[in-house]
Design an enzyme around this catalytic site. Structure first.
Site, PDB file in Angstrom:
ATOM      1  N   HIS A 133     -21.236  -7.056  -5.610  1.00 14.39           N
ATOM      2  CA  HIS A 133     -22.002  -6.363  -4.360  1.00 14.39           C
ATOM      3  C   HIS A 133     -22.580  -7.440  -3.231  1.00 14.39           C
ATOM      4  CE1 HIS A 133     -23.997  -2.632  -2.550  1.00 14.39           C
ATOM      5  NE2 HIS A 133     -25.113  -3.544  -2.522  1.00 14.39           N
ATOM      6  N   GLU A 134     -23.397  -8.276  -3.869  1.00 10.78           N
ATOM      7  CA  GLU A 134     -24.457  -8.932  -3.312  1.00 10.78           C
ATOM      8  C   GLU A 134     -23.386 -10.109  -2.532  1.00 10.78           C
ATOM      9  OE1 GLU A 134     -26.903  -7.806  -2.327  1.00 10.78           O
ATOM     10  OE2 GLU A 134     -27.546  -6.740  -4.235  1.00 10.78           O
ATOM     11  N   ILE A 135     -22.353 -10.674  -3.065  1.00 16.17           N
ATOM     12  CA  ILE A 135     -21.671 -11.928  -2.590  1.00 16.17           C
ATOM     13  C   ILE A 135     -20.858 -10.924  -1.463  1.00 16.17           C
ATOM     14  CG2 ILE A 135     -19.684 -13.258  -2.937  1.00 16.17           C
ATOM     15  CD1 ILE A 135     -21.015 -13.930  -5.585  1.00 16.17           C
TER      16      ILE A 135
END
Length: 167
Positions: A133-135
Site C-alpha cells: 500500500h505505502e510503496i
C-alpha cells in the site's frame, strides 16, 4: 517533531511519484519523526512523505507486531508471492472510508534505514499489505486505484458524503 497537515484526496500530489532520498542526515530523521507524529495524530498505521506533501521515498509503519515504529527509506518490493490475501484498506488522505483490496500475501522489501544502510525484510499478512500500500503511494498509485471502477466510484461517493456531513 511536528504534526503536519495531511494531503487530502483528490489532491493531485497523491498521484506524484516520490523522489529517491539521496541525503541521509538529520533532516531525514526529522522528516521520519514528522511522518510518525502526523500518522499517530491522523490516526493511521502507515504513512509516507507524500501524505504530508514531502515527495520523497520515506515510509513509516507502526504495526502491532513490532514494539516500535519502523522507517523505510527508498523501499522497493523485490519479490512477492503468488498467494494473495484480502485486507481492508483506507488512507489518512481519505479518512472514514475503507474497502477490501487483494494483495500478495508475502513480500520481500529492500530499503535503506535512516543511516543509508541497505536492509531486506520479509513480511506477510498485514505488514505485507502495508508495504504494498505505502510503496504504491510512493509510486503515485492511490489505494482506490486498486479497486474496480464500480467499487472506486462507491468509495469516492461515500467519502464525498462524509465531507458534506462534516460541513
Amino acid at each position: 517533531m511536528t504534526i503536519c497537515p495531511i494531503v487530502r484526496f483528490p489532491d493531485q500530489r497523491l498521484r506524484q511519484v516520490a523522489a529517491p532520498v539521496t541525503l541521509f542526515d538529520e533532516s531525514l530523521s526529522l522528516l521520519a519523526q514528522d511522518i510518525l507524529e502526523s500518522m499517530r495524530s491522523a490516526p493511521g498505521i502507515g504513512m509516507t512523505g507524500p501524505h504530508i506533501g514531502v515527495v520523497q521515498r520515506v515510509v513509516v509503519l507502526e504495526l502491532p507486531d513490532v514494539p516500535q515504529p519502523q522507517t523505510y527509506v527508498n523501499p522497493e518490493i523485490i519479490w512477492m508471492s503468488e498467494e494473495t490475501i484480502r485486507q481492508e484498506e483506507g488512507s489518512v488522505s481519505m479518512p472514514g472510508v475503507t474497502d477490501l483490496i487483494d494483495r500478495a500475501a508475502k513480500v520481500r522489501v529492500q530499503y535503506q534505514d535512516l543511516d543509508g544502510v541497505t536492509q531486506v525484510e520479509e513480511a506477510e499478512g498485514l505488514r505485507a499489505a502495508c508495504h504494498q500500500h505505502e510503496i504504491d503511494q510512493l509510486n503515485g498509485i492511490f489505494w482506490i486505484q486498486r479497486l474496480s471502477s464500480l467499487r472506486r466510484k462507491r468509495v469516492v461517493a461515500r467519502y464525498e458524503k462524509l465531507l458534506r456531513l462534516q460541513r
